[in-house]
Design an enzyme around this catalytic site. Structure first.
Site, PDB file in Angstrom:
ATOM      1  N   SER A  36      27.285  43.141  33.519  1.00 34.32           N
ATOM      2  CA  SER A  36      27.889  44.363  34.183  1.00 34.32           C
ATOM      3  C   SER A  36      28.827  45.150  32.980  1.00 34.32           C
ATOM      4  O   SER A  36      29.295  44.292  31.927  1.00 34.32           O
ATOM      5  CB  SER A  36      28.680  44.315  35.197  1.00 34.32           C
ATOM      6  OG  SER A  36      29.309  45.537  35.641  1.00 34.32           O
TER       7      SER A  36
ATOM      8  N   TYR B  99      35.553  39.735  39.462  1.00 43.60           N
ATOM      9  CA  TYR B  99      33.864  40.063  39.055  1.00 43.60           C
ATOM     10  C   TYR B  99      33.802  40.443  37.546  1.00 43.60           C
ATOM     11  O   TYR B  99      32.900  39.759  37.005  1.00 43.60           O
ATOM     12  CB  TYR B  99      33.793  41.361  39.939  1.00 43.60           C
ATOM     13  CG  TYR B  99      32.236  41.868  39.929  1.00 43.60           C
ATOM     14  CD1 TYR B  99      31.267  41.311  39.885  1.00 43.60           C
ATOM     15  CD2 TYR B  99      32.285  43.046  39.042  1.00 43.60           C
ATOM     16  CE1 TYR B  99      29.974  41.911  39.748  1.00 43.60           C
ATOM     17  CE2 TYR B  99      31.045  43.717  38.730  1.00 43.60           C
ATOM     18  CZ  TYR B  99      29.759  42.977  39.015  1.00 43.60           C
ATOM     19  OH  TYR B  99      28.661  43.622  38.746  1.00 43.60           O
TER      20      TYR B  99
END
Ligand code: NAP
Length: 248
Positions: free
Chosen positions: A143, A157
């Protein structure tokens, strides 16, 4: 046939887009899912309609024995794997760091980091020319949060995706001489169900103005990059972290 690819977390979102695109490009596709049996069945049906083979296999990527069963099941049905897309992932929900607890951190790391590493290990064991394999290509789905940090949303995350980046770079160097290419894609804000699952269904629209290209991305735009990285067109690309984030 273009080869046999296993896509983890392929019942929905980016994984489903990768699986469908791979099928349309002539790959036989292993469609892994955990809860979404019906959605995974639809992905398999679409791939078969496009003329390629596919099989759906339920497995939790965070569990070693399930990962081993997953790889064995896909190969029993489709033949030896040639590619892996380690895509399955969760955010764990939106929380400031002061509000997270051990269980949340463990769950996110178990799926995003341990799950990715275990799946990639299985692929390396099969692909490495040093171990009698014929080589192969691996794409991890990281990501852009790994470099942006996701402050105020989910730093835990972002940290898990930082681990995916480091793992991808290190492993690419470790196995570059063994016929295996390893690359990551780093998506930005992509329109999938992951935002609703994190408690923010309108997140992409809300943040669209902060994206230099002025819009969220589509899962197919990530899938196109993944398929390029898997293909012979990317034959000299390894250890790359490819942003797919509209300039974010
Ligand atoms: P999504 O729509 O929520 O789909 C997640 C997929 O992962 C589902 O197929 C889900 O399967 C599967 N999954 C979750 N836990 C699993 C487990 N333990 N074992 C096996 N499969 C599991 O998410 P997405 O947006 O497509 O995200 C896919 C990847 O892209 C993730 O790694 C995510 O971190 C990354 N990413 C997404 C974005 C974005 O904006 N969408 C941005 C950057 C990175 P079931 O539904 O069957 O349980």
């Amino acid at each position: 046939m273009n080869g046999v690819v296993l896509v983890t977390g392929a019942s929905r979102g980016i994984g489903a887009a990768v699986a469908r695109l791979a099928g349309s490009r002539g790959y036989a596709v292993g469609v892994n899912y955990r809860n979404g049996a019906e959605e995974a069945k639809e992905v398999v049906a679409d791939i078969r309609m496009a003329g390629s083979q596919a099989v759906a296999v339920e497995a939790d990527v965070a569990r070693e024995t399930e990962v081993e069963r997953l790889f064995a099941a896909v190969e029993a049905e489709l033949g030896p794997l040639t590619a892996l897309v380690a895509n399955a992932g969760i955010t764990g929900g939106m929380r400031r760091v002061e509000d997270i607890d051990e269980a949340l951190v463990e769950q996110v790391l178990a799926i995003n980091v341990t799950g990715c590493i275990l799946c990639v290990r299985e692929a390396v064991r099969r692909f490495s020319t040093k171990r009698g394999g014929k080589g192969g290509a691996i794409v991890t789905v990281s990501s852009i949060a790994s470099t942006l940090g996701a402050a105020g949303e989910y730093v835990h995350y972002a940290a898990s995706k930082g681990a995916v980046d480091s793992f991808t770079i290190g492993l690419a160097r470790e196995v570059a001489g063994e016929g295996i290419r390893v690359n990551a894609v780093n998506p930005g804000l992509i329109k999938t169900g992951i935002h609703a699952a994190a408690g923010a269904p309108d997140r992409v629209d809300r943040l669209a103005a902060t994206i230099p290209m002025g819009r969220g991305g589509e899962a197919i735009e990530v899938a196109e990059t993944v398929l390029w990285l898997l293909s012979a067109a990317a034959s000299y690309v390894t250890g790359a972290l490819v942003p797919v984030c509209g300039g974010r």
